[in-house]
Design an enzyme around this catalytic site. Structure first.
Site, PDB file in Angstrom:
ATOM      1  N   ASP A   1      30.012  44.362  41.155  1.00 57.82           N
ATOM      2  CA  ASP A   1      29.682  45.688  41.200  1.00 57.82           C
ATOM      3  C   ASP A   1      30.484  46.538  39.819  1.00 57.82           C
ATOM      4  O   ASP A   1      30.921  47.741  40.026  1.00 57.82           O
ATOM      5  CB  ASP A   1      30.258  46.379  42.589  1.00 57.82           C
ATOM      6  CG  ASP A   1      29.741  45.600  43.537  1.00 57.82           C
ATOM      7  OD1 ASP A   1      28.386  45.627  43.359  1.00 57.82           O
ATOM      8  OD2 ASP A   1      30.226  45.367  44.768  1.00 57.82           O
TER       9      ASP A   1
ATOM     10  N   LYS B   1      27.240  45.510  35.570  1.00 55.86           N
ATOM     11  CA  LYS B   1      26.592  44.704  34.751  1.00 55.86           C
ATOM     12  C   LYS B   1      25.063  45.080  34.371  1.00 55.86           C
ATOM     13  O   LYS B   1      24.518  44.904  33.526  1.00 55.86           O
ATOM     14  CB  LYS B   1      26.549  43.424  35.281  1.00 55.86           C
ATOM     15  CG  LYS B   1      28.163  42.801  35.479  1.00 55.86           C
ATOM     16  CD  LYS B   1      28.027  41.327  36.041  1.00 55.86           C
ATOM     17  CE  LYS B   1      27.537  41.671  37.768  1.00 55.86           C
ATOM     18  NZ  LYS B   1      28.434  41.982  38.457  1.00 55.86           N
TER      19      LYS B   1
ATOM     20  N   GLY C   1      23.654  43.220  43.757  1.00 49.40           N
ATOM     21  CA  GLY C   1      22.871  44.531  43.751  1.00 49.40           C
ATOM     22  C   GLY C   1      23.129  45.375  42.745  1.00 49.40           C
ATOM     23  O   GLY C   1      24.129  45.665  42.391  1.00 49.40           O
ATOM     24  N   HIS C   2      22.180  45.493  41.880  1.00 53.09           N
ATOM     25  CA  HIS C   2      22.418  46.331  40.735  1.00 53.09           C
ATOM     26  C   HIS C   2      21.525  47.561  40.962  1.00 53.09           C
ATOM     27  O   HIS C   2      20.325  47.644  41.437  1.00 53.09           O
ATOM     28  CB  HIS C   2      21.530  45.561  39.356  1.00 53.09           C
ATOM     29  CG  HIS C   2      22.011  44.344  39.234  1.00 53.09           C
ATOM     30  ND1 HIS C   2      23.338  44.268  38.849  1.00 53.09           N
ATOM     31  CD2 HIS C   2      21.554  43.225  39.174  1.00 53.09           C
ATOM     32  CE1 HIS C   2      23.787  42.749  38.587  1.00 53.09           C
ATOM     33  NE2 HIS C   2      22.602  42.016  38.619  1.00 53.09           N
TER      34      HIS C   2
ATOM     35  N   GLN D   1      27.902  38.762  40.524  1.00 49.63           N
ATOM     36  CA  GLN D   1      29.334  38.945  40.967  1.00 49.63           C
ATOM     37  C   GLN D   1      30.090  38.931  39.760  1.00 49.63           C
ATOM     38  O   GLN D   1      29.977  39.674  38.778  1.00 49.63           O
ATOM     39  CB  GLN D   1      29.509  37.758  42.027  1.00 49.63           C
ATOM     40  CG  GLN D   1      28.758  37.647  43.246  1.00 49.63           C
ATOM     41  CD  GLN D   1      27.333  37.111  43.103  1.00 49.63           C
ATOM     42  OE1 GLN D   1      26.967  36.229  42.470  1.00 49.63           O
ATOM     43  NE2 GLN D   1      26.345  37.885  43.605  1.00 49.63           N
TER      44      GLN D   1
HETATM   45  P1  IMP Z   1      28.565  35.998  49.478  1.00 52.96           P
HETATM   46  O1  IMP Z   1      28.392  35.626  48.023  1.00 52.96           O
HETATM   47  O2  IMP Z   1      27.708  36.665  50.254  1.00 52.96           O
HETATM   48  O3  IMP Z   1      28.800  34.494  49.799  1.00 52.96           O
HETATM   49  O4  IMP Z   1      30.163  36.703  49.683  1.00 52.96           O
HETATM   50  C1  IMP Z   1      31.272  36.105  49.202  1.00 52.96           C
HETATM   51  C2  IMP Z   1      32.115  37.430  48.693  1.00 52.96           C
HETATM   52  O5  IMP Z   1      31.555  37.809  47.428  1.00 52.96           O
HETATM   53  C3  IMP Z   1      32.229  38.524  49.604  1.00 52.96           C
HETATM   54  O6  IMP Z   1      33.596  38.900  49.422  1.00 52.96           O
HETATM   55  C4  IMP Z   1      31.238  39.629  49.256  1.00 52.96           C
HETATM   56  O7  IMP Z   1      31.270  40.872  49.335  1.00 52.96           O
HETATM   57  C5  IMP Z   1      31.497  39.340  47.682  1.00 52.96           C
HETATM   58  N1  IMP Z   1      30.273  39.488  46.895  1.00 52.96           N
HETATM   59  C6  IMP Z   1      28.967  38.744  46.810  1.00 52.96           C
HETATM   60  N2  IMP Z   1      28.230  39.281  45.905  1.00 52.96           N
HETATM   61  C7  IMP Z   1      28.576  40.303  45.510  1.00 52.96           C
HETATM   62  C8  IMP Z   1      28.252  41.371  44.480  1.00 52.96           C
HETATM   63  O8  IMP Z   1      27.188  41.065  44.061  1.00 52.96           O
HETATM   64  N3  IMP Z   1      29.180  42.347  44.056  1.00 52.96           N
HETATM   65  C9  IMP Z   1      30.298  42.449  44.985  1.00 52.96           C
HETATM   66  N4  IMP Z   1      30.789  41.716  46.269  1.00 52.96           N
HETATM   67  C10 IMP Z   1      29.870  40.467  45.958  1.00 52.96           C
HETATM   68 MG    MG Z   2      26.611  45.428  42.738  1.00 54.13          MG
END
Ligand code: IMP
Ligand code: MG
Length: 403
Positions: free
Chosen positions: A13, A16, A40-41, A221
């Site tokens: 977040d 990017k 999520g962009h 991420q």
């Molecule tokens: P997962 O990727 O859904 O397995 O989540 C693992 C951890 O990564 C959690 O803390 C999520 O909130 C975090 N996370 C996964 N994708 C994102 C992202 O795109 N932005 C922010 N946090 C993320």
């Molecule tokens: Mg995001």
């Protein structure tokens, strides 16, 4: 600058998407190399808000060629929605046949595991990312390349009785997973959308690099959520730094690895966050910066920029330069803000209020004094240059520092 990687330098977040959107035009290929629809962009495209989760941000740039690499996990339902967006912009999308397919049972399991963890839950996005990657690394589970016909789908899911085993685990968690037949029928419904887009994206990216084309690798991420570099178990299941590109594509020479960070920090989900703010500041910043998850809608935890941690993330992610986003938000939200320079030690800097000229500024040297000190500190502590500053939500709200 032919090979350029953009990664998150914090917990995701960082904005990017906006940076990749700004750079897409000048690149020939945009490649997503890790993760899935957990990303999520939020983009401003021609004045409209567009949220993307899976396909590269290059799909909203007309006629752009986009690849989804082999160590990604693709939710076909999201894929179909975003392919329609790509079609609207007449952009091209190629999908690697080795990419994992996120099944409904993966999402169920993701939720079931989280529930079983109670207070120790990771706070995943529940998009099935972890369970799908589990299948990937145990060398089973459906891949996009299996989406040729119902028999091929069934054969893969039945191999080693893997679907049956998965279903048993889901039942262990008190869940009611779809049957094998239902899953085969569900997966088969995506064959038509996926098949024409399958291509060896590794070969395509390598050939493009060899031909001197400009290739932009888009990370999902952030380095602090990396499967290895992140703090266990509060991680995602893929490699979020430039090494993720090398592992998938065999490309090890990058001209630039841009780490994107915010002028402050946010984290969604659980896990350590040493520079987390007190409640009042947290709420101020969340409102000022709309710090709510684009994928889950959750409130993001807010904190001050942590310079020693940013330094470590730069090292872990192979980052060579930084872009600092949401500089406008920080300066406006606080008359005085903080930056962590050492364990529990902070320096205070003056904000810059609602500087109406900020958005139109094109000259780095004309930035408010508090911002300039902030960037000097970032450069000093991370030993990386700040090459760009985000001053608003649109892709043109960036000041590029040209030396
Ligand atoms: P997962 O990727 O859904 O397995 O989540 C693992 C951890 O990564 C959690 O803390 C999520 O909130 C975090 N996370 C996964 N994708 C994102 C992202 O795109 N932005 C922010 N946090 C993320
Ligand atoms: Mg995001």
């Amino acid at each position: 600058m032919p090979v350029h990687v953009v990664v998150g330098a914090q917990w995701g977040d960082e904005g990017k998407g906006k940076i990749v959107h700004a750079l897409a035009e000048e690149n020939d290929l945009i490649v997503r190399f890790n993760g899935g629809a957990n990303a999520g962009h939020t983009l401003m495209v021609e004045g409209e808000k567009v949220v993307l989760h899976l396909l590269p941000v290059g799909i909203v740039t007309r006629f752009k060629r986009n690849l989804v690499g082999p160590y990604t996990v693709c939710d076909p339902e999201v894929l179909v929605k975003e392919l329609a967006i790509a079609d609207a912009y007449k952009s091209e999308v190629f999908l690697d046949p080795r990419a994992g397919v996120v099944l409904p049972i993966h999402k169920l399991l993701d939720g079931g595991r989280e529930n079983a963890s109670g207070g120790g839950a990771i706070g995943t996005t529940k998009k099935g990312i972890g369970p799908c990657y589990e299948d990937y690394v145990s060398r089973r589970g459906l891949r996009l390349g299996n989406l040729t016909d119902a028999d091929a789908i069934r054969a893969e899911l039945a191999r080693g009785r893997s679907y049956e085993e998965r279903a048993a685990v889901a039942q262990f968690h008190g869940l009611a997973p779809p049957s094998l037949d239902e899953t085969v029928a569900w997966a088969a419904s995506f064959i038509k959308a996926v098949q024409p887009r399958l291509a060896d994206t590794v070969e395509m990216a390598r050939q493009a690099v060899a031909a001197g084309k400009r290739v932009l690798f888009e990370g999902a991420q952030g380095v602090n959520l990396d499967l290895v570099a992140g703090t266990r178990p509060y991680q995602t299941s893929s490699f979020c730094g430039a090494g993720g590109v090398s592992a998938s594509f065999g490309i090890t020479r990058f001209d630039r690895v841009t780490g994107v960070a915010k002028a402050y920090a946010t984290r969604v989900g659980g896990g350590p966050f040493p520079s987390e703010m007190g409640e009042a500041d947290d709420e101020t910043l969340r409102q000022a910066g709309s710090e709510f998850g684009a994928t889950t809608g959750r409130s993001r935890r807010c904190g001050w920029l942590d310079l020693p941690l940013l330094r470590a993330s730069c090292d872990a992610g192979g980052i060579t330069e930084l872009v600092i986003n949401k500089v406008d938000v920080l300066g406006k939200a606080f008359a005085e803000f903080q930056v962590c320079v050492r364990d529990g030690k902070y320096v205070k800097l003056p904000g810059w209020g609602d500087d109406v000229h900020f958005r139109n500024l094109r000259l780095y040297g004309h930035l408010p004094v508090g911002a300039q000190i902030l960037f000097d500190l970032i450069e000093k502590y991370t030993d990386r240059p700040v090459v760009g500053v985000g001053t608003g939500p649109a892709s043109h709200d960036i000041i590029w520092k040209r030396n």
